[in-house]
Design a protein around this motif. Structure first.
Motif, mmCIF file in Angstrom:
data_model
loop_
_atom_site.group_PDB
_atom_site.id
_atom_site.type_symbol
_atom_site.label_atom_id
_atom_site.label_comp_id
_atom_site.label_asym_id
_atom_site.label_seq_id
_atom_site.Cartn_x
_atom_site.Cartn_y
_atom_site.Cartn_z
ATOM 1 N N ASN A 1 -27.613 -96.162 -82.727
ATOM 2 C CA ASN A 1 -26.819 -96.496 -81.539
ATOM 3 C C ASN A 1 -25.332 -96.407 -81.857
ATOM 4 O O ASN A 1 -24.554 -95.753 -81.139
ATOM 5 N N ALA A 2 -24.934 -97.087 -82.941
ATOM 6 C CA ALA A 2 -23.515 -97.127 -83.320
ATOM 7 C C ALA A 2 -23.014 -95.743 -83.715
ATOM 8 O O ALA A 2 -21.914 -95.323 -83.306
ATOM 9 N N LEU A 3 -23.813 -95.016 -84.488
ATOM 10 C CA LEU A 3 -23.399 -93.684 -84.927
ATOM 11 C C LEU A 3 -23.297 -92.718 -83.755
ATOM 12 O O LEU A 3 -22.390 -91.890 -83.694
ATOM 13 N N GLY A 4 -24.240 -92.831 -82.796
ATOM 14 C CA GLY A 4 -24.201 -91.969 -81.611
ATOM 15 C C GLY A 4 -22.977 -92.241 -80.766
ATOM 16 O O GLY A 4 -22.296 -91.312 -80.317
ATOM 17 N N GLY A 5 -22.687 -93.534 -80.536
ATOM 18 C CA GLY A 5 -21.499 -93.888 -79.770
ATOM 19 C C GLY A 5 -20.235 -93.369 -80.415
ATOM 20 O O GLY A 5 -19.319 -92.870 -79.741
ATOM 21 N N MET A 6 -20.160 -93.465 -81.741
ATOM 22 C CA MET A 6 -18.992 -92.974 -82.471
ATOM 23 C C MET A 6 -18.898 -91.450 -82.385
ATOM 24 O O MET A 6 -17.837 -90.896 -82.070
ATOM 25 N N ALA A 7 -20.002 -90.766 -82.641
ATOM 26 C CA ALA A 7 -20.004 -89.306 -82.645
ATOM 27 C C ALA A 7 -19.676 -88.738 -81.263
ATOM 28 O O ALA A 7 -18.949 -87.740 -81.153
ATOM 29 N N GLY A 8 -20.205 -89.374 -80.210
ATOM 30 C CA GLY A 8 -19.926 -88.901 -78.860
ATOM 31 C C GLY A 8 -18.442 -88.888 -78.561
ATOM 32 O O GLY A 8 -17.904 -87.928 -77.995
ATOM 33 N N ARG A 9 -17.755 -89.938 -78.956
ATOM 34 C CA ARG A 9 -16.317 -90.039 -78.715
ATOM 35 C C ARG A 9 -15.530 -89.055 -79.574
ATOM 36 O O ARG A 9 -14.617 -88.373 -79.097
ATOM 37 N N VAL A 10 -15.885 -88.981 -80.870
ATOM 38 C CA VAL A 10 -15.121 -88.146 -81.801
ATOM 39 C C VAL A 10 -15.269 -86.662 -81.459
ATOM 40 O O VAL A 10 -14.274 -85.931 -81.352
ATOM 41 N N PHE A 11 -16.508 -86.204 -81.285
ATOM 42 C CA PHE A 11 -16.723 -84.776 -81.032
ATOM 43 C C PHE A 11 -16.194 -84.340 -79.671
ATOM 44 O O PHE A 11 -15.740 -83.203 -79.513
ATOM 45 N N THR A 12 -16.254 -85.240 -78.694
ATOM 46 C CA THR A 12 -15.694 -84.907 -77.386
ATOM 47 C C THR A 12 -14.194 -84.650 -77.494
ATOM 48 O O THR A 12 -13.668 -83.674 -76.947
ATOM 49 N N GLY A 13 -13.492 -85.533 -78.199
ATOM 50 C CA GLY A 13 -12.055 -85.353 -78.388
ATOM 51 C C GLY A 13 -11.737 -84.072 -79.128
ATOM 52 O O GLY A 13 -10.820 -83.324 -78.744
ATOM 53 N N TYR A 14 -12.507 -83.793 -80.170
ATOM 54 C CA TYR A 14 -12.280 -82.584 -80.971
ATOM 55 C C TYR A 14 -12.503 -81.324 -80.133
ATOM 56 O O TYR A 14 -11.660 -80.418 -80.102
ATOM 57 N N LEU A 15 -13.641 -81.244 -79.444
ATOM 58 C CA LEU A 15 -13.975 -80.046 -78.660
ATOM 59 C C LEU A 15 -13.034 -79.865 -77.473
ATOM 60 O O LEU A 15 -12.681 -78.738 -77.114
ATOM 61 N N THR A 16 -12.617 -80.983 -76.860
ATOM 62 C CA THR A 16 -11.718 -80.896 -75.710
ATOM 63 C C THR A 16 -10.362 -80.338 -76.112
ATOM 64 O O THR A 16 -9.790 -79.490 -75.417
ATOM 65 N N ASP A 17 -9.828 -80.795 -77.234
ATOM 66 C CA ASP A 17 -8.529 -80.307 -77.690
ATOM 67 C C ASP A 17 -8.594 -78.851 -78.129
ATOM 68 O O ASP A 17 -7.646 -78.095 -77.916
ATOM 69 N N ARG A 18 -9.717 -78.456 -78.720
ATOM 70 C CA ARG A 18 -9.861 -77.071 -79.189
ATOM 71 C C ARG A 18 -10.236 -76.112 -78.060
ATOM 72 O O ARG A 18 -9.827 -74.941 -78.073
ATOM 73 N N SER B 1 -12.085 -77.177 -74.154
ATOM 74 C CA SER B 1 -11.870 -77.887 -72.881
ATOM 75 C C SER B 1 -12.922 -78.986 -72.785
ATOM 76 O O SER B 1 -13.926 -78.968 -73.513
ATOM 77 N N TRP B 2 -12.707 -79.931 -71.855
ATOM 78 C CA TRP B 2 -13.703 -80.995 -71.704
ATOM 79 C C TRP B 2 -15.010 -80.438 -71.152
ATOM 80 O O TRP B 2 -16.097 -80.940 -71.478
ATOM 81 N N GLU B 3 -14.894 -79.375 -70.328
ATOM 82 C CA GLU B 3 -16.105 -78.747 -69.798
ATOM 83 C C GLU B 3 -16.961 -78.173 -70.933
ATOM 84 O O GLU B 3 -18.188 -78.324 -70.950
ATOM 85 N N THR B 4 -16.295 -77.519 -71.899
ATOM 86 C CA THR B 4 -17.013 -76.975 -73.062
ATOM 87 C C THR B 4 -17.709 -78.090 -73.829
ATOM 88 O O THR B 4 -18.861 -77.941 -74.256
ATOM 89 N N ALA B 5 -17.008 -79.217 -73.997
ATOM 90 C CA ALA B 5 -17.590 -80.361 -74.706
ATOM 91 C C ALA B 5 -18.873 -80.825 -74.023
ATOM 92 O O ALA B 5 -19.880 -81.097 -74.683
ATOM 93 N N PHE B 6 -18.855 -80.873 -72.687
ATOM 94 C CA PHE B 6 -20.043 -81.314 -71.953
ATOM 95 C C PHE B 6 -21.189 -80.313 -72.092
ATOM 96 O O PHE B 6 -22.358 -80.714 -72.227
ATOM 97 N N TYR B 7 -20.867 -79.022 -72.063
ATOM 98 C CA TYR B 7 -21.919 -78.017 -72.239
ATOM 99 C C TYR B 7 -22.531 -78.092 -73.635
ATOM 100 O O TYR B 7 -23.747 -77.929 -73.808
ATOM 101 N N VAL B 8 -21.697 -78.358 -74.639
ATOM 102 C CA VAL B 8 -22.206 -78.503 -76.014
ATOM 103 C C VAL B 8 -23.168 -79.683 -76.094
ATOM 104 O O VAL B 8 -24.256 -79.584 -76.676
ATOM 105 N N PHE B 9 -22.782 -80.805 -75.475
ATOM 106 C CA PHE B 9 -23.663 -81.977 -75.466
ATOM 107 C C PHE B 9 -24.953 -81.670 -74.709
ATOM 108 O O PHE B 9 -26.025 -82.159 -75.086
ATOM 109 N N ALA B 10 -24.855 -80.883 -73.630
ATOM 110 C CA ALA B 10 -26.057 -80.514 -72.875
ATOM 111 C C ALA B 10 -27.030 -79.728 -73.744
ATOM 112 O O ALA B 10 -28.242 -79.993 -73.755
ATOM 113 N N ILE B 11 -26.495 -78.773 -74.512
ATOM 114 C CA ILE B 11 -27.346 -77.935 -75.368
ATOM 115 C C ILE B 11 -27.963 -78.773 -76.488
ATOM 116 O O ILE B 11 -29.159 -78.655 -76.792
ATOM 117 N N VAL B 12 -27.148 -79.636 -77.104
ATOM 118 C CA VAL B 12 -27.673 -80.537 -78.138
ATOM 119 C C VAL B 12 -28.778 -81.411 -77.545
ATOM 120 O O VAL B 12 -29.827 -81.623 -78.159
#
Length: 393
Positions: A141-158, A160-171
């Motif tokens: 639970n804790a690791l998922g909550g942390m990873a969701g926030r960290v990877f979203t920020g990373y993918l959004t900056d690199r 877009s936020w839309e790309t981040a959501f599509y990546v999470f969808a595929i995962v």
């Protein structure tokens, strides 16, 4: 040595938990971006988190009732599928409030896992191994909550936020397929034949118990304070004098890693020093961490966030444990009630836009510091009164 059946259950639920809790908090670093991109207020942007949690709370009550009657695995798998679909739809939406609605639906779907997972573990795994399996699930639970926030920020900056959501969808698709194929069917599930009214009566029983109410209140206050810091941190660090990028801000969520240490450490300390003492210490450590974030140095703020997480997860894990200890009947209802109260705290903590608008970061931190201390003082006083009344009766 744990057998193959044990590892199929434990790892399936760990992966499911990791994805579900990543999905829950995926928007937290994006809140300032939503303000700019959709031209909405800070209060409106936080609805993408708070309405998800409202959906989750409703789902916990409804899906928990059905999982007791229809089985566990059905709702665990449904939870994953239901949480993946909005990730495909949200980037296609041009309306911010449709995004909020989809996040509400996603929150309801997410509830299937926490509503059924712990009961499933307790039913399917032997007494000697269930503690380890539960610890792994909660750590995920804790690791998922942390990873969701960290990877979203990373993918959004690199990208877009839309790309981040599509990546999470595929995962999510891959995790869903893995869990559907690997998670064993229930072997020891016995469907409850009690009507919904009886479940509500069980919760009502606890609502008449002052000691349990005080403990549940601790959960609400802790989560409210903790969530308020993390929800408004991106706004604080993204503005002057810091002006940090979304990616850099998202790295501060690595402080959540201390939650993986805090929970087992709390259990060990409580066994040696006593639950109440360690819980009070955890609350004091948490408020100390919040105080440190008043600093104008990013490095010191990060240290404060680490201290905050260590204190919060220590206090939270012991509060959750003490609820079931205090319940003499309907222990499952007591746990469910605490879980609902816990997420009410998340909703309240992410809905402090008016306070942010009027008092800024200092107002948020001041609330996060004072509220637990005031409530702790109130609880200690009330517990002394209850003990005195019980001795005299």
């Amino acid at each position: 040595m744990k057998d193959f059946y044990f590892w199929k259950i434990t790892l399936s639920l760990a992966f499911a938990s990791f994805f579900v809790f990543a999905s829950m908090y995926v928007v937290q670093p994006l809140l300032p971006l939503f303000v700019k991109e959709f031209d909405v207020t800070v209060s409106a942007s936080t609805l993408t988190l708070s309405m998800t949690i409202v959906g989750l709370i409703i789902g916990l009550i409804i899906l928990g009732f059905f999982s007791d009657r229809m089985g566990r695995t059905y709702f665990i798998k449904l939870s994953l599928i239901g949480s993946v679909i909005p990730f495909f739809l949200i980037p296609l939406s041009e309306s911010f409030y449709i995004i909020v609605f989809l996040r509400f639906i996603q929150g309801f779907a997410l509830a299937g896992l926490p509503a059924a997972a712990l009961a499933y573990l307790n039913e399917e795994i032997d007494r000697g191994s269930v503690g380890f399996a539960t610890a792994l699930y909660i750590s995920s639970n804790a690791l998922g909550g942390m990873a969701g926030r960290v990877f979203t920020g990373y993918l959004t900056d690199r990208f877009s936020w839309e790309t981040a959501f599509y990546v999470f969808a595929i995962v999510g698709v891959f995790v869903s397929i893995a869990v559907i194929l690997l998670l064993p069917k229930s072997r020891f599930f016995e469907a409850s034949k009690l009507p919904f009214k009886k479940d509500m009566e069980g919760m009502g029983f606890h609502l008449k118990n002052p000691a349990i109410l005080l403990t549940i209140g601790i959960g609400v206050v802790l989560q409210l304070s903790f969530t308020s810091i993390w929800t408004y941190l991106p706004f604080h660090l993204g503005s002057k004098p810091f002006s940090l990028s979304i990616e850099t801000i998202s790295y501060t969520f690595f402080a959540y890693g201390l939650g993986v240490i805090g929970a087992p450490l709390a259990g060990w300390l409580a066994g040696n020093l006593g639950l109440k003492k360690v819980r009070i210490a955890g609350i004091l450590v948490m408020t100390l961490g919040a105080c440190i974030t008043f600093s104008q140095s990013v490095a010191i703020i990060v240290i404060g966030l680490c201290v905050l997480c260590l204190g919060f997860f220590t206090a939270h894990s012991l509060t959750a444990a003490s609820v079931t200890e205090q319940a003499t009947h309907h222990k499952g209802s007591a746990s469910s009630l605490y879980l609902v109260a816990y997420y009410i705290g998340v909703t309240l903590g992410s809905s402090l836009g008016p306070l942010w608008n009027t008092a800024g970061w200092n107002g948020i931190v001041l609330l996060a510091v004072l509220l637990p201390l005031i409530y702790l003082t109130f609880v200690v006083g009330m517990q002394q009164r209850i003990s005195k009344r019980n001795r005299n009766s």
